[in-house]
Design a protein around this motif. Structure first.
Motif, PDB file in Angstrom:
ATOM      1  N   LEU A 103      14.255  33.532  87.799  1.00 33.29           N
ATOM      2  CA  LEU A 103      15.314  33.295  87.001  1.00 33.29           C
ATOM      3  C   LEU A 103      15.751  34.312  85.851  1.00 33.29           C
ATOM      4  O   LEU A 103      14.604  34.695  84.912  1.00 33.29           O
ATOM      5  CB  LEU A 103      15.229  32.052  86.140  1.00 33.29           C
ATOM      6  CG  LEU A 103      14.946  30.753  87.087  1.00 33.29           C
ATOM      7  CD1 LEU A 103      14.638  29.385  86.323  1.00 33.29           C
ATOM      8  CD2 LEU A 103      16.211  30.387  88.251  1.00 33.29           C
ATOM      9  N   ARG A 105      16.974  36.534  82.263  1.00 34.47           N
ATOM     10  CA  ARG A 105      17.598  36.307  81.095  1.00 34.47           C
ATOM     11  C   ARG A 105      17.358  34.865  80.509  1.00 34.47           C
ATOM     12  O   ARG A 105      18.528  34.319  79.990  1.00 34.47           O
ATOM     13  CB  ARG A 105      18.824  36.788  80.955  1.00 34.47           C
ATOM     14  CG  ARG A 105      18.986  38.354  81.144  1.00 34.47           C
ATOM     15  CD  ARG A 105      20.592  38.639  81.115  1.00 34.47           C
ATOM     16  NE  ARG A 105      20.526  40.167  81.278  1.00 34.47           N
ATOM     17  CZ  ARG A 105      20.634  40.742  82.534  1.00 34.47           C
ATOM     18  NH1 ARG A 105      20.637  40.041  83.340  1.00 34.47           N
ATOM     19  NH2 ARG A 105      20.678  42.042  82.246  1.00 34.47           N
ATOM     20  N   PRO A 106      16.243  34.235  80.438  1.00 34.72           N
ATOM     21  CA  PRO A 106      16.096  32.901  79.691  1.00 34.72           C
ATOM     22  C   PRO A 106      16.274  33.034  78.244  1.00 34.72           C
ATOM     23  O   PRO A 106      15.769  34.145  77.742  1.00 34.72           O
ATOM     24  CB  PRO A 106      14.771  32.346  80.256  1.00 34.72           C
ATOM     25  CG  PRO A 106      13.938  33.792  80.335  1.00 34.72           C
ATOM     26  CD  PRO A 106      14.966  34.679  80.950  1.00 34.72           C
ATOM     27  N   LEU A 114      13.774  26.023  78.186  1.00 34.67           N
ATOM     28  CA  LEU A 114      14.345  27.308  78.395  1.00 34.67           C
ATOM     29  C   LEU A 114      15.968  27.099  78.975  1.00 34.67           C
ATOM     30  O   LEU A 114      15.966  26.001  79.394  1.00 34.67           O
ATOM     31  CB  LEU A 114      13.981  27.995  79.399  1.00 34.67           C
ATOM     32  CG  LEU A 114      12.298  28.649  79.510  1.00 34.67           C
ATOM     33  CD1 LEU A 114      11.823  29.337  80.960  1.00 34.67           C
ATOM     34  CD2 LEU A 114      12.360  29.561  78.217  1.00 34.67           C
ATOM     35  N   PHE A 116      19.527  28.144  80.350  1.00 34.42           N
ATOM     36  CA  PHE A 116      20.335  29.254  81.431  1.00 34.42           C
ATOM     37  C   PHE A 116      21.720  28.574  81.259  1.00 34.42           C
ATOM     38  O   PHE A 116      22.129  27.992  82.226  1.00 34.42           O
ATOM     39  CB  PHE A 116      19.588  29.275  82.718  1.00 34.42           C
ATOM     40  CG  PHE A 116      18.306  29.561  82.713  1.00 34.42           C
ATOM     41  CD1 PHE A 116      17.828  30.877  82.974  1.00 34.42           C
ATOM     42  CD2 PHE A 116      17.172  28.769  82.694  1.00 34.42           C
ATOM     43  CE1 PHE A 116      16.515  31.302  83.102  1.00 34.42           C
ATOM     44  CE2 PHE A 116      15.843  29.126  82.662  1.00 34.42           C
ATOM     45  CZ  PHE A 116      15.461  30.241  83.044  1.00 34.42           C
ATOM     46  N   GLY A 117      22.522  29.142  80.331  1.00 37.97           N
ATOM     47  CA  GLY A 117      23.794  28.720  80.096  1.00 37.97           C
ATOM     48  C   GLY A 117      23.672  27.200  79.879  1.00 37.97           C
ATOM     49  O   GLY A 117      22.913  26.679  78.955  1.00 37.97           O
ATOM     50  N   ARG A 119      22.223  24.874  81.854  1.00 32.73           N
ATOM     51  CA  ARG A 119      21.211  24.130  82.254  1.00 32.73           C
ATOM     52  C   ARG A 119      19.890  24.530  81.649  1.00 32.73           C
ATOM     53  O   ARG A 119      19.827  25.551  80.779  1.00 32.73           O
ATOM     54  CB  ARG A 119      21.033  24.913  83.829  1.00 32.73           C
ATOM     55  CG  ARG A 119      22.230  24.854  84.795  1.00 32.73           C
ATOM     56  CD  ARG A 119      21.810  25.336  86.092  1.00 32.73           C
ATOM     57  NE  ARG A 119      21.643  26.625  85.940  1.00 32.73           N
ATOM     58  CZ  ARG A 119      21.017  27.528  86.872  1.00 32.73           C
ATOM     59  NH1 ARG A 119      20.637  26.828  88.134  1.00 32.73           N
ATOM     60  NH2 ARG A 119      20.975  29.018  86.666  1.00 32.73           N
ATOM     61  N   LYS A 120      19.228  23.355  81.619  1.00 33.44           N
ATOM     62  CA  LYS A 120      17.861  23.618  81.041  1.00 33.44           C
ATOM     63  C   LYS A 120      16.718  23.366  81.786  1.00 33.44           C
ATOM     64  O   LYS A 120      17.003  22.730  82.731  1.00 33.44           O
ATOM     65  CB  LYS A 120      17.924  22.355  79.912  1.00 33.44           C
ATOM     66  CG  LYS A 120      19.217  22.410  78.903  1.00 33.44           C
ATOM     67  CD  LYS A 120      19.163  23.538  77.733  1.00 33.44           C
ATOM     68  CE  LYS A 120      20.192  23.490  76.643  1.00 33.44           C
ATOM     69  NZ  LYS A 120      21.644  23.434  77.250  1.00 33.44           N
ATOM     70  N   LEU A 159      14.321  38.112  76.749  1.00 34.07           N
ATOM     71  CA  LEU A 159      15.179  38.013  77.834  1.00 34.07           C
ATOM     72  C   LEU A 159      14.617  38.581  79.170  1.00 34.07           C
ATOM     73  O   LEU A 159      15.458  38.995  79.921  1.00 34.07           O
ATOM     74  CB  LEU A 159      16.525  38.981  77.258  1.00 34.07           C
ATOM     75  CG  LEU A 159      17.175  38.154  76.286  1.00 34.07           C
ATOM     76  CD1 LEU A 159      18.247  38.943  75.794  1.00 34.07           C
ATOM     77  CD2 LEU A 159      17.798  36.730  76.623  1.00 34.07           C
ATOM     78  N   SER A 161      13.251  38.225  83.000  1.00 33.87           N
ATOM     79  CA  SER A 161      13.167  37.215  84.037  1.00 33.87           C
ATOM     80  C   SER A 161      11.693  36.275  84.157  1.00 33.87           C
ATOM     81  O   SER A 161      10.888  37.028  84.016  1.00 33.87           O
ATOM     82  CB  SER A 161      13.351  37.880  85.510  1.00 33.87           C
ATOM     83  OG  SER A 161      14.757  38.699  85.528  1.00 33.87           O
ATOM     84  N   ASN A 170      19.481  26.257  92.090  1.00 30.91           N
ATOM     85  CA  ASN A 170      20.750  25.842  91.510  1.00 30.91           C
ATOM     86  C   ASN A 170      20.669  24.389  91.147  1.00 30.91           C
ATOM     87  O   ASN A 170      21.413  23.543  91.693  1.00 30.91           O
ATOM     88  CB  ASN A 170      21.825  26.151  92.831  1.00 30.91           C
ATOM     89  CG  ASN A 170      21.776  27.527  93.080  1.00 30.91           C
ATOM     90  OD1 ASN A 170      22.001  28.532  92.133  1.00 30.91           O
ATOM     91  ND2 ASN A 170      21.723  27.865  94.413  1.00 30.91           N
ATOM     92  N   CYS A 179       6.455  27.812  84.772  1.00 31.53           N
ATOM     93  CA  CYS A 179       7.081  29.342  84.714  1.00 31.53           C
ATOM     94  C   CYS A 179       6.151  30.454  84.204  1.00 31.53           C
ATOM     95  O   CYS A 179       5.244  30.011  83.395  1.00 31.53           O
ATOM     96  CB  CYS A 179       8.193  29.295  84.081  1.00 31.53           C
ATOM     97  SG  CYS A 179       9.713  28.489  84.494  1.00 31.53           S
TER      98      CYS A 179
END
Length: 244
Positions: A103, A105-106, A114, A116-117, A119-120, A159, A161, A170, A179
């Motif tokens: 993933l 740029r967290p 974290l 991602f837009g 999404r968490k 930032l 990956s 997704n 992670c």
């Protein structure tokens, strides 16, 4: 009729009858009664007659079949009767391991989550430190430990990956996963530096107790007092194939 002619006729009939009887004995088979007696007589070679059938059920259970295949299926092995063995159960399919998802740029929403837009992703094994959390140091004064935990976590991520053990990259809403950056586990880094607590039953609980004893992170005093905040240690070298 004259007596001489009569005698001649009788003598001729007697001769013919004698000849017929002789021919019958010559061409006829042996007497049926003699044949039956010979069949009933014991074998001349001295063989024993077959035993009469038994009515003992135990004897019939132990009897072996006399077909050609019986030599491959003995009734006993080493003097012990054969036993039926249950068929082995088929092996259950093993669950497939989770696939790793890379993933990019967290952003640290706080020390443990974290973003991602929209999404968490909550890191497993830790209790996230809210960014509005306040702590007290030795003299009783409060300091924004939650905000400092978030800041230090962002400095650590930079930032880059992250690789997470997700079934599907997704997802929607909030997912939970472990992670890493390179070989450094993010949950372990947070707990060891005192920026998040280990959750109950987590393998990181021992590391969390050590951080409390050493008064690291949120368990210590305001690190801004008396000295500038030291930057967090650099994580292991990132994957050279990762362009980020």
């Amino acid at each position: 009729m004259r007596p001489a002619a009569l005698l001649t006729a009788v003598a001729g009939i007697a001769i013919v009858m004698g000849m017929l009887m002789a021919g019958r004995e010559r061409f006829s088979g042996p007497d049926a009664s003699a044949v039956a007696s010979e069949a009933a007589a014991p074998d001349a070679g001295g063989g024993d007659a077959p035993p009469p059938p038994t009515t003992d059920p135990q004897a019939s259970m132990n009897a072996r079949p006399v077909d050609d295949a019986s030599q491959f299926y003995p009734a006993q092995v080493e003097g012990k009767p054969l036993e039926r063995v249950a068929a082995p159960e088929p092996e259950k399919p093993k669950p497939e391991p989770k696939k790793d998802a890379v993933l990019p740029r967290p952003v640290a929403e706080n020390a443990g989550v974290l973003a991602f837009g929209d999404r968490k992703l909550a890191l497993s094994g830790v209790i996230a430190t809210p960014d509005d959390k306040t702590c007290k140091d030795a003299d009783g004064s409060e300091w924004p430990c939650g905000m400092l935990a978030k800041t230090n976590f962002r400095l650590f991520l930079r930032l880059r990956s992250v690789t997470c053990d997700l079934d599907d990259a997704n997802w929607s809403g909030t997912a939970t996963a472990s992670c890493k950056i390179g070989t450094q586990d993010l949950s372990a880094w947070l707990v060891e530096n005192g920026w998040a607590e280990a959750s109950a039953g987590s393998p990181l609980m021992e590391a969390g107790e050590k951080a409390k004893t050493e008064k690291k992170g949120i368990f210590g005093d305001d690190p801004r007092k008396g000295a500038p905040v030291a930057p967090p240690p650099d994580p292991p070298a990132d994957n050279p194939l990762d362009p980020i």
